[in-house]
Design a protein around this motif. Sequence first.
Motif, PDB file in Angstrom:
ATOM      1  N   GLU A   1      14.623   3.321 -42.608  1.00  0.00           N
ATOM      2  CA  GLU A   1      14.915   2.959 -44.003  1.00  0.00           C
ATOM      3  C   GLU A   1      15.226   4.227 -44.778  1.00  0.00           C
ATOM      4  OE1 GLU A   1      12.378  -0.225 -45.905  1.00  0.00           O
ATOM      5  OE2 GLU A   1      11.079   0.533 -44.321  1.00  0.00           O
ATOM      6  N   ARG A   2      16.211   4.155 -45.650  1.00  0.00           N
ATOM      7  CA  ARG A   2      16.565   5.281 -46.516  1.00  0.00           C
ATOM      8  C   ARG A   2      16.587   4.802 -47.960  1.00  0.00           C
ATOM      9  NH1 ARG A   2      19.298   6.672 -42.062  1.00  0.00           N
ATOM     10  NH2 ARG A   2      19.210   8.845 -41.445  1.00  0.00           N
TER      11      ARG A   2
ATOM     12  N   VAL B   1      16.869  12.197 -51.013  1.00  0.00           N
ATOM     13  CA  VAL B   1      17.021  11.091 -50.067  1.00  0.00           C
ATOM     14  C   VAL B   1      15.767  11.071 -49.216  1.00  0.00           C
ATOM     15  CG1 VAL B   1      18.364  10.144 -48.171  1.00  0.00           C
ATOM     16  CG2 VAL B   1      19.521  11.299 -50.064  1.00  0.00           C
TER      17      VAL B   1
ATOM     18  N   VAL C   1      13.351   9.063 -46.216  1.00  0.00           N
ATOM     19  CA  VAL C   1      13.527   8.285 -44.997  1.00  0.00           C
ATOM     20  C   VAL C   1      12.158   7.867 -44.484  1.00  0.00           C
ATOM     21  CG1 VAL C   1      14.430   8.329 -42.638  1.00  0.00           C
ATOM     22  CG2 VAL C   1      15.559   9.640 -44.409  1.00  0.00           C
TER      23      VAL C   1
ATOM     24  N   ASN D   1      18.528   1.725 -52.277  1.00  0.00           N
ATOM     25  CA  ASN D   1      18.280   1.606 -50.839  1.00  0.00           C
ATOM     26  C   ASN D   1      19.571   1.806 -50.077  1.00  0.00           C
ATOM     27  OD1 ASN D   1      15.550   1.039 -51.137  1.00  0.00           O
ATOM     28  ND2 ASN D   1      15.960  -1.112 -51.477  1.00  0.00           N
TER      29      ASN D   1
ATOM     30  N   TRP E   1       6.780   8.321 -46.352  1.00  0.00           N
ATOM     31  CA  TRP E   1       8.196   8.676 -46.329  1.00  0.00           C
ATOM     32  C   TRP E   1       8.321  10.169 -46.071  1.00  0.00           C
ATOM     33  CZ3 TRP E   1      12.294   5.223 -47.438  1.00  0.00           C
ATOM     34  CH2 TRP E   1      11.893   3.940 -47.804  1.00  0.00           C
TER      35      TRP E   1
ATOM     36  N   GLU F   1      14.718  13.726 -46.475  1.00  0.00           N
ATOM     37  CA  GLU F   1      15.848  14.032 -45.620  1.00  0.00           C
ATOM     38  C   GLU F   1      16.738  15.093 -46.269  1.00  0.00           C
ATOM     39  OE1 GLU F   1      18.466  11.336 -42.813  1.00  0.00           O
ATOM     40  OE2 GLU F   1      19.024  11.058 -44.916  1.00  0.00           O
TER      41      GLU F   1
ATOM     42  N   SER G   1      17.553   6.562 -51.915  1.00  0.00           N
ATOM     43  CA  SER G   1      17.999   7.701 -52.713  1.00  0.00           C
ATOM     44  C   SER G   1      17.317   7.613 -54.070  1.00  0.00           C
ATOM     45  CB  SER G   1      19.513   7.666 -52.876  1.00  0.00           C
ATOM     46  OG  SER G   1      19.921   8.647 -53.786  1.00  0.00           O
TER      47      SER G   1
END
Length: 114
Positions: free
Chosen positions: A96-97, A59, A61, A112, A48, A51, A99
Amino acid sequence: MRPHDEPKGWSELQPPPGYYSADGRPPDQTQRVLILDWAVSQRIASGWRVESRSGTQAVMVRGHPPNHVLHAVLTAFTCFLWGAVWLVLSVTNKVERVSLTVDARGDIVAVNGP
């Protein structure tokens, strides 16, 4: 969107016991930041990227969207033969994100996103 396979234990992402107070008090702001640092480093280790980041929220990504301008030019130069490749890439390459937030009790809450 189908989530990628996560390493075992991601659903219960909690730091090791040393990140909390020995007397059971809720973590202060500094401890919450350290807990988030630990969670972010665990996500970075599995591919990952960050962001955005604030004190107790980050966050993350994973994935890259296709470069549509490049694929449009390639499709035009190959007389629309590249269009099939572009279609497959557009369907399979998703972003895909998630938090990550550390709440007042020191628990990591993952939500998600789109």
